[in-house]
Write an enzyme that holds these catalytic residues in place. Structure first.
Site, PDB file in Angstrom:
ATOM      1  N   SER A 160       0.766  -1.420   0.050  1.00 17.75           N
ATOM      2  CA  SER A 160      -0.003   0.133  -0.171  1.00 17.75           C
ATOM      3  C   SER A 160       0.754   1.220  -0.076  1.00 17.75           C
ATOM      4  O   SER A 160       2.100   1.236   0.668  1.00 17.75           O
ATOM      5  CB  SER A 160      -0.812  -0.086   1.285  1.00 17.75           C
ATOM      6  OG  SER A 160      -1.642   1.212   1.400  1.00 17.75           O
ATOM      7  N   TYR A 212      -2.298  -0.598  10.270  1.00 17.82           N
ATOM      8  CA  TYR A 212      -2.226  -1.054   8.942  1.00 17.82           C
ATOM      9  C   TYR A 212      -1.142  -0.665   8.107  1.00 17.82           C
ATOM     10  O   TYR A 212      -0.432  -1.529   7.289  1.00 17.82           O
ATOM     11  CB  TYR A 212      -3.687  -0.577   8.084  1.00 17.82           C
ATOM     12  CG  TYR A 212      -3.500  -0.867   6.845  1.00 17.82           C
ATOM     13  CD1 TYR A 212      -4.187  -2.130   6.462  1.00 17.82           C
ATOM     14  CD2 TYR A 212      -3.327   0.080   5.693  1.00 17.82           C
ATOM     15  CE1 TYR A 212      -4.397  -2.429   4.857  1.00 17.82           C
ATOM     16  CE2 TYR A 212      -3.274  -0.308   4.430  1.00 17.82           C
ATOM     17  CZ  TYR A 212      -3.932  -1.347   4.016  1.00 17.82           C
ATOM     18  OH  TYR A 212      -3.873  -1.654   2.689  1.00 17.82           O
TER      19      TYR A 212
END
Length: 246
Positions: free
Chosen positions: A141, A154
């Site tokens: 990501s 995350y």
């Protein structure tokens, strides 16, 4: 059809980026193992779409965050296919919480599904690559490089994916197995469906290309990374965010 006769394994392939990737690889000639955790019916729609277009695909159930499940998956694919050429570690979860609401269970969930799964899958499937090598692509990501408020855990789990990508590339390089990652920003999937519209609009305005990604945008980059044209690229995490990240 540069992936003709190649065998690909895609985790989290019943939806979103995984679904689009399975379809993209099959369209380029690969026989695809569509790995899903719970959504059997949704996985079957991916199989039907691939076969309807003349491609080859089979569904396999597994929880890629559990070692026993991953090893059973690898055994099943080895028995049916004999080898693999491509592994796409796409399965993962997204969670955001402010500091005061973080706890060990949340931390474990994010790291188990996003980072431990990459380790387990790579460990189990690396022996299935043949002498010609192949390609592994992990889904990271852009938040691994540019964390946002409340998404720290995350983001850290995806930073771990980037670190594993580099380390595994060094270790598997002598076997001609390339290991790379793609690092998307917000992509239109059910995982991001709960993001407030105001946040989506702001992100779109800040993206140089003027829109958010569709799953196919990321899938096409993955398909390019596993192609022979990328034979000299390994150990890299490629930002696939439309230019959003500075």
């Amino acid at each position: 059809m540069y992936l003709k006769d190649k065998v690909a394994v895609v985790s989290g392939a019943s939806r979103g980026i995984g679904r689009a990737t399975a379809i993209a690889l099959a369209a380029r000639g690969a026989s695809v193992a569509v790995v899903y955790r719970e959504q059997r019916e949704t996985a079957q729609t991916v199989i039907d779409e691939i076969r309807g277009a003349g491609g080859r695909a089979h569904a396999f159930q597994a929880d890629v965050s559990r070692a026993d499940s991953v090893h059973a998956l690898a055994d099943a694919i080895a028995n049916e296919r004999g080898r693999i050429d491509i592994l796409v570690n796409n399965a993962g979860v997204y969670g955001a919480r402010p500091i005061g609401e973080l706890d060990a269970a949340f931390f474990d969930e994010q790291f188990h599904h996003n980072a431990l799964s990459v380790m387990l899958m790579t460990q189990a499937f690396a022996p299935l690559f043949g002498a010609a090598g192949g390609s592994i692509v992990n889904v990271s990501s852009n938040l691994a490089r540019a964390p946002t408020a409340e998404a720290g855990v995350y983001s850290a789990s995806k930073a771990a994916v980037d670190a594993l990508t580099r380390a595994f590339a060094l270790e598997l390089g002598p076997r001609r197995i390339r290991v790379n990652a793609v690092a998307p920003f917000i992509t239109r999937t059910d995982m991001t469906a709960g993001i407030p519209q105001a946040h989506l609009d702001q992100a779109r305005e800040r993206t140089p290309l003027g829109r958010l990604a569709d799953p196919e945008d990321i899938a096409n980059v993955i398909a390019a990374l596993v192609s022979p044209d990328m034979a000299w690229v390994t150990g890299r995490s490629l930002l696939t965010d439309g230019g959003f990240t500075d």
